[in-house]
Design an enzyme around this catalytic site. Sequence first.
Site, mmCIF file in Angstrom:
data_model
loop_
_atom_site.group_PDB
_atom_site.id
_atom_site.type_symbol
_atom_site.label_atom_id
_atom_site.label_comp_id
_atom_site.label_asym_id
_atom_site.label_seq_id
_atom_site.Cartn_x
_atom_site.Cartn_y
_atom_site.Cartn_z
ATOM 1 N N LYS A 30 21.494 -9.104 -61.168
ATOM 2 C CA LYS A 30 20.494 -8.966 -62.229
ATOM 3 C C LYS A 30 20.906 -7.848 -63.184
ATOM 4 O O LYS A 30 21.427 -6.818 -62.751
ATOM 5 C CB LYS A 30 19.125 -8.660 -61.607
ATOM 6 C CG LYS A 30 17.973 -8.694 -62.589
ATOM 7 C CD LYS A 30 16.635 -8.516 -61.868
ATOM 8 C CE LYS A 30 15.488 -8.527 -62.857
ATOM 9 N NZ LYS A 30 14.173 -8.353 -62.193
ATOM 10 N N SER A 60 8.987 -10.295 -59.048
ATOM 11 C CA SER A 60 10.089 -10.783 -59.883
ATOM 12 C C SER A 60 11.215 -11.466 -59.128
ATOM 13 O O SER A 60 12.169 -11.939 -59.740
ATOM 14 C CB SER A 60 10.674 -9.631 -60.700
ATOM 15 O OG SER A 60 9.783 -9.285 -61.719
ATOM 16 N N SER A 92 10.714 -11.719 -63.162
ATOM 17 C CA SER A 92 11.657 -11.402 -64.201
ATOM 18 C C SER A 92 13.109 -11.722 -63.852
ATOM 19 O O SER A 92 13.958 -11.716 -64.745
ATOM 20 C CB SER A 92 11.534 -9.919 -64.570
ATOM 21 O OG SER A 92 11.908 -9.106 -63.483
#
Lengths: 478, 96
Positions: A78, A180, A155
């Site tokens: 990420k 997330s 996210s």
Amino acid sequence: MKKALGLNEFVKEVKRGNVSVVEHAEKILEEAEKSNPRLHCFNVVSRQIALEQAREIEAEIKTGRHKGRLLGVPISVKDCICVKGVESRAGSKILSGYVPLFDATVVEKARAEGAIIMGKTAQDEFGFGTFSNNVGIGFEKPCNPLDVKRSCGGSSGGSAGFTAFTTLAHASISESTGGSIACPASFCGVAGLTPTHGLVSRYGLIDYANSLDKIGSIGKTVEDAALLLEVISGYDARDSTSLQGSWEELSKPLASNDLKIGVVRDFFKGCDEAVQKECMNAVKRLEGKGAKVEEISLPLNAKYGIAAYYLASTTEASTNLARFCGMRYGLHEKLEGNFNEYFSNVRSKGFGEEAKRRILLGTFARMAGFRDAYYLKAMKVRTLLIKEFKQAFSGVDVLVNPTMPIVAPKFDEIEKLSPLEQYAMDLCTVPANLAGLPHASVPVGEHRNMPVGLMITADHLQEKKMIEAALAFEGACR
Amino acid sequence: MAGAVDKKLLLRVAANARLNLTEAEIAKFLPQLQEILLAFSLLDALDVSNEKPSFQPLPLENVARKDAVEKCLSQEEALKNSRHKKDGYFMGPKVT
């Protein structure tokens, strides 16, 4: 889509010499690069670094020296997690050009086990979102590979999206503050594991909210995600909130045939009927195999979770983001005006809309005159909410509820939601995150051809139970 | 408390956060923040006077490492990501 080899199987094949690490890396890099103009799962594909690493590993394999648990496995990371030599922006324009000089601990640990770091995945700016629609200025929104008109969830949207898309062995290092990992795993039909707060080092994470941030894993299967989580977990002196102790072999949970499952009634209530039905069917399947099931009520978490979470997380975010000012790294502007004028200029240009909204909310909640009524109050409510969870775990091993109240929505549907309505979508995920509890999301069914995820929450440091239950649900719903 | 945010307070908060808001942003953010804070004011109904705040989800102990010199970034490395530098230092905006 073709079924990829599980990571354990893949590593065995690599060790036997049946799979070339370099060829496999080339294939997956090509897959990432070719799909990116359509899916936007990656902010950066680090082709050169990945291939160099693959060649090194292949040479080591030939000499018989390398025995890593992730030998030759491509891992995406990420964007908010630092990778040495690869632009790491947490999805924000304000970090444009920032190239870390070091690896985050989790990246270091994955590399030490032979993983190949293939790129940085798309996300809501700093993690500020539920749908990966709040990407920073100049970034593209990742699209769900199952239906590109729909969101990947957020996210960690790019992580889940690419995990669902690829036909090759791969897993992703992702991060959750309020859900997330679970949310995008649910929307994309993959497995997401979020550990107890402190089990995985946050060193090298571009923080959103320190008391809530947890680095975890996303994989095609629970076994893949559990292997990656096992590799990246463990004490780290560089993170002062890192828990001491050893939690080895997370991917080999204890055998147990008398799982006690608590169905969280209050979290089901706010969900689409079809989503509720798929999740209850999964519970019934396990009940049929001998699991004990009882209803659990968490009324305080259901009613106050969202408010307490958003006050806590935006307050912490507003202090974390105070460091971005255009001097030492990231976005720079011409040095003009005094420092207040310069910092304000850079920040106003570098932060996207949702980042500004959360900074404003968090700054307000901790300002003199408001701090006690908002931030401190939320922290005290958090104590009550944790107590309510602890009480529930006195009678059951795991709690289950739908991960998200809906299946992945279309982007035009998301645009119609106000910020408050978007926050309310986190109803089922924020309580466990606020309490720092480990939780998994596994696909258990479908609605309108889109996956439905079940969230499985365990007590603090009960990762083995969480994984055991996740494997059981995955097995029963395949 | 929820009605407490008006344009004047929003601008004070923004100045505190070092954000310059455009008129369009003010027009957008103000009602949104009012709506959010109104919704969150449901916490007012909870009596938590006897509860301790949980600043962390799990109890933490203070940790300190040995007071020994460890490897850190060189001056050159520390400056590598900055465009504003001079003679081995960061160059900042005017202080006054």
